[in-house]
Design a protein around this motif. Structure first.
Motif, short mmCIF file in Angstrom:
data_model
loop_
_atom_site.label_atom_id
_atom_site.label_comp_id
_atom_site.label_asym_id
_atom_site.label_seq_id
_atom_site.Cartn_x
_atom_site.Cartn_y
_atom_site.Cartn_z
N ARG A 285 39.56 40.83 41.66
CA ARG A 285 40.49 41.88 41.25
C ARG A 285 39.98 43.24 41.68
O ARG A 285 38.80 43.57 41.47
N ASP A 286 40.86 44.02 42.28
CA ASP A 286 40.47 45.29 42.88
C ASP A 286 40.25 46.32 41.79
O ASP A 286 41.16 46.90 41.26
N PRO B 25 36.62 47.32 48.70
CA PRO B 25 35.55 47.23 49.71
C PRO B 25 34.18 47.63 49.18
O PRO B 25 33.16 47.21 49.73
N ARG B 26 34.15 48.43 48.11
CA ARG B 26 32.86 48.80 47.53
C ARG B 26 32.16 47.59 46.93
O ARG B 26 30.93 47.59 46.80
N ARG B 27 32.91 46.54 46.57
CA ARG B 27 32.32 45.34 45.96
C ARG B 27 32.00 44.25 46.99
O ARG B 27 31.42 43.23 46.64
N TRP B 28 32.40 44.46 48.22
CA TRP B 28 32.21 43.42 49.22
C TRP B 28 30.74 43.02 49.40
O TRP B 28 30.45 41.84 49.55
N PRO B 29 29.78 43.95 49.46
CA PRO B 29 28.39 43.52 49.66
C PRO B 29 27.91 42.53 48.60
O PRO B 29 27.20 41.57 48.92
N GLY C 176 38.61 38.44 58.65
CA GLY C 176 39.95 38.16 58.16
C GLY C 176 40.45 39.18 57.15
O GLY C 176 41.54 39.72 57.27
N ALA C 177 39.62 39.47 56.12
CA ALA C 177 40.05 40.41 55.08
C ALA C 177 40.15 41.83 55.62
O ALA C 177 41.07 42.58 55.28
N LEU D 67 40.80 42.86 58.76
CA LEU D 67 41.97 43.05 59.61
C LEU D 67 43.26 43.04 58.79
O LEU D 67 44.17 43.85 59.04
N MET D 68 43.37 42.16 57.81
CA MET D 68 44.59 42.11 57.01
C MET D 68 44.76 43.37 56.17
O MET D 68 45.87 43.89 56.02
N ARG D 69 43.68 43.89 55.62
CA ARG D 69 43.78 45.14 54.86
C ARG D 69 44.13 46.31 55.76
O ARG D 69 44.79 47.26 55.34
N ARG D 70 43.69 46.25 57.00
CA ARG D 70 44.01 47.34 57.93
C ARG D 70 45.46 47.29 58.38
O ARG D 70 46.11 48.31 58.57
#
Length: 712
Positions: A16-17, A73-77, A115-116, A118-121
């Protein structure tokens, strides 16, 4: 606008974002992702064909894509660390070398980020597959591009660190199988998580859950029969086509959620039976890799086709819903002509189902935007959007800010700004599409028509009120001289019968004449108003001296001045001449003297004529009740009065006509006054040129002309 369902009991909610929140919660979600990845990896082992070492459907690929699409994206790492650890540990547990585990873990991370990312972009908000572009982005980014690094690193690690060397043919066969497995797992499993983890854009229909469960059970039964035959021959090879009606029904009736569920149910049963060498793909006369590729392509085409059909149908329903919302908003705006009552109701129609935030502002008399309605937006965000709208020059603009993607639209009518509105979609990372802008423009147009209708109604009601008040005052004003005329005529009958003297009759006829003159002035005033409605007043200019005109008007008013007890003090500078309409100027001065008599009875009146340069001035001063400062400009309006008509009579036309007469000559008029201290009216007219030019001083320095100065 689609927002996500809250709650920690769903797998998709792990991502969840949330840009804010305690760090411990993020690590807890990462741990949950770790175990979910391991569980789906074990589940994917059920889809491994007997002679192959890789699964035909890699479910963790769909899981990680769904989680990363919903996570900030801040949680991606943190989540990448969980994905890498799950793959690394899993490879080591199965007895593979650590360097192979390292490359496999890196490949899974790269597949997810590609994948994530490119789709977010490419997409402008949460992915719910309610638009065809969502499915296209899934196919291109998740199904075709993102498996490239994972398949290359995965098969490359087997070739480098595996126990047996791979030939070129085996390498490409293994690469293709890995590539299709990753792509198929993404195409089948990611939509299932994303659609079930998203809030529906339309209300849930009654018994829709029952319909969904029933459809899936029938689809599972038909798919089991179609793909479970041990050795189908002939026409039995076409049994999988029996699944199409249920798949189409799921897409058209149940939307993206039903389509994703149907694709997953169909894919699970098809791969399960094919892995057991049953059904059309399990018993076909082909090599095992060819069978695997055949069932993978079949499921990919079926899943994507179902999603596209559901997205098209959902997008069409969304367009219809937008049109319905516009119609409902128009109906709400038409119910009442009070904008501050209807605009909040329009906001409740849109938020939070269609937009996450809504704000509308109305322009005040000074052109400032004043908030009229706000819903789903904090005050700080509303202030930023209002400032952005204030700087806008075009009718509609896209805006991207901390509050999300929004559309700002000016509410205007024939180029005149009436207000503005903002439609905000929280969580969208790209600018709004053209359809959203068209919707905002249409809604702004509806609001502009409602505001313009409210303004016109207000003007109409005000005009009706002015008309009614004018009729009342005019009737009273006309009745007064008519009553006096009637009494005077009745009083004339007896002297005429008795043969009264000529002097007595002359006095009475003079009284009658005054009332007739008063009636004539009232009628002329009304006629002048009618002339002004069709154009400027006609003027018959002639050379004349202003002081002489003033003297003549005062002489005609001498009797009325005497009855009112008003002494007139004249200060007339000679040779103040110009090309003016004598009749109109006499009318203007008559109106000013009448006001001075009405509001300053028993007190002196000053009249002054002078010339400065090419400007002639006529100043009328009285010592009456005065005018309040806020009413000084208003008293020159049509039917306007500074005092109630019940206390002082009049139609409210004298000063209006005076201004029109002076401005028709190219001059101006202004007044200065204080309550209880009288009023001063200054008329300025273009005069004939003089021999010497005199500079224009301030009114305080005007001298008193010594010539032709006498009281009357």
């Amino acid at each position: 606008m689609h927002t996500f369902i809250s709650g920690d009991n769903t797998m998709a909610d792990m991502g969840r974002d949330r840009t804010e929140g305690p760090l411990g919660e993020v690590w807890w979600r990462a741990l949950l992702l770790f175990w979910a990845f391991c569980g789906l990896k074990a589940l994917s082992a059920l889809f491994v064909f007997g002679l192959l070492e890789s699964a035909s459907v890699w479910l963790p690929g769909g899981l990680t894509l769904a989680v990363f699409l919903r996570a900030s994206p801040r949680r991606w790492p943190v989540y990448l660390a969980a994905v890498f650890s799950a793959e690394f540990v899993g490879v080591l547990v199965h007895g593979n070398p650590w360097d192979m585990a390292l490359l496999w873990g890196l490949g899974n991370c790269l597949r997810t980020v590609v994948g994530a990312g490119l789709m977010r972009r490419w997409l402008d908000g949460p992915v719910t597959f309610s638009r065809p572009r969502d499915v296209g982005a899934l196919l291109l980014a998740g199904g075709l591009l993102s498996p490239l690094p994972s398949a290359t690193l995965g098969v490359g690690a087997v070739a480098l660190f595996g126990s047996a060397p791979l030939g070129l043919e085996a390498f490409w066969r293994g690469w293709l199988s890995w590539y299709l497995a990753d792509g198929l797992g993404t195409v089948l499993f990611a939509p299932l998580l994303l659609t079930w983890g998203a809030r529906r854009s339309v209300p849930w229909r009654p018994l829709e859950d029952v319909e969904l469960v029933g459809t899936m059970l029938l689809l599972a039964l038909v798919a089991h029969v179609s793909f479970g035959l041990p050795e189908p021959r002939g026409i039995l090879m076409s049994l999988p086509y029996l699944c199409l009606p249920f798949v189409l029904w799921s897409a058209l009736r149940l939307g993206p959620r039903g389509a994703a569920t149907a694709a997953m149910v169909l894919g699970t049963i098809a791969v399960w039976h094919t892995a057991a060498l049953r059904g059309p793909f399990g018993t076909m006369e082909a090599t095992l890799p060819e069978r695997v590729i055949s069932v993978q392509l079949f499921l990919a085409v079926a899943g994507l086709s179902t999603l596209i059909l559901a997205a098209v149908a959902s997008d069409r329903r969304q367009v219809e819903r937008e049109q319905r919302l516009l119609a409902e908003a128009g109906a709400v705006l038409a119910e009442s002509l009070e904008p501050r009552e209807t605009l909040p109701r329009v906001a409740r129609l849109l938020a939070p189902e269609f937009v996450s935030g809504y704000a509308v502002w109305l322009a005040d008399e000074d052109g400032r935007l004043v908030p009229a309605a706000r819903l789903g937006l904090p005050e700080e965000a509303e202030g930023r959007l209002r400032e952005e709208l204030r700087r806008m020059s075009e009718a509609c603009r896209r805006h991207l800010g901390p509050e999300g993607a929004s559309v700002l639209a000016r509410i205007q009518h024939h180029g005149r700004l009436l207000g503005g509105m903002a439609l905000v979609r929280e969580g969208h990372t790209h600018l709004a599409r053209s359809r959203a802008m068209a919707f905002a423009e249409d809604l702004a147009h509806h609001c502009a028509l409602a505001l313009e209708n409210a303004r016109l109604l207000g003007q109409f009601q005000s005009a009706v009120h002015v008309r009614d008040e004018f009729i009342t005052v005019a009737a009273h004003e006309l009745r007064t001289p008519l009553t006096a005329l009637k009494l005077q005529l009745q009083s004339l009958q007896r002297p005429l019968r008795q043969g009264a003297s000529c002097e007595s009759l002359l006095t009475r006829f003079q009284a009658v004449s005054r009332q007739v003159g008063r009636l004539g002035r009232l009628v002329e005033g009304l006629l002048d108003v009618g002339r002004l409605n069709t154009g400027r007043l006609p003027l018959e200019r002639e050379p004349m001296e202003l002081g002489e005109l003033v003297h003549d008007v005062v002489e005609r008013f001498s009797e009325e001045l005497g009855r009112a007890g008003c002494e007139v003090r004249l200060s007339l500078q000679p040779h103040v001449t110009g090309l003016w309409d004598r009749t109109r100027l006499e009318e203007a001065l008559t109106h000013l003297l009448s006001n001075a008599l009405k509001f300053g009875a028993g007190r002196p009146i000053g009249l002054r004529v002078e010339q400065w340069g090419c400007t002639a001035r006529l100043v009328v001063e009285d010592q009456g009740i005065g005018v309040s400062p806020e009413a000084l400009e208003r008293i020159f309006g049509r039917f306007e009065r500074a005092v109630p008509s019940q206390e002082y009579g009049g139609l409210g036309l004298g000063l209006f006509l005076t201004r029109q007469i002076i401005e028709a000559h190219g001059g101006s008029i202004h007044a200065t006054s204080q309550p209880g201290e009288g009023a001063t009216f200054v008329l300025e007219l273009p005069a004939s040129s003089r021999a010497t030019y005199m500079p224009r001083p301030s009114p305080e320095s005007w001298p008193q002309a010594p010539t032709d100065s006498h009281p009357t």
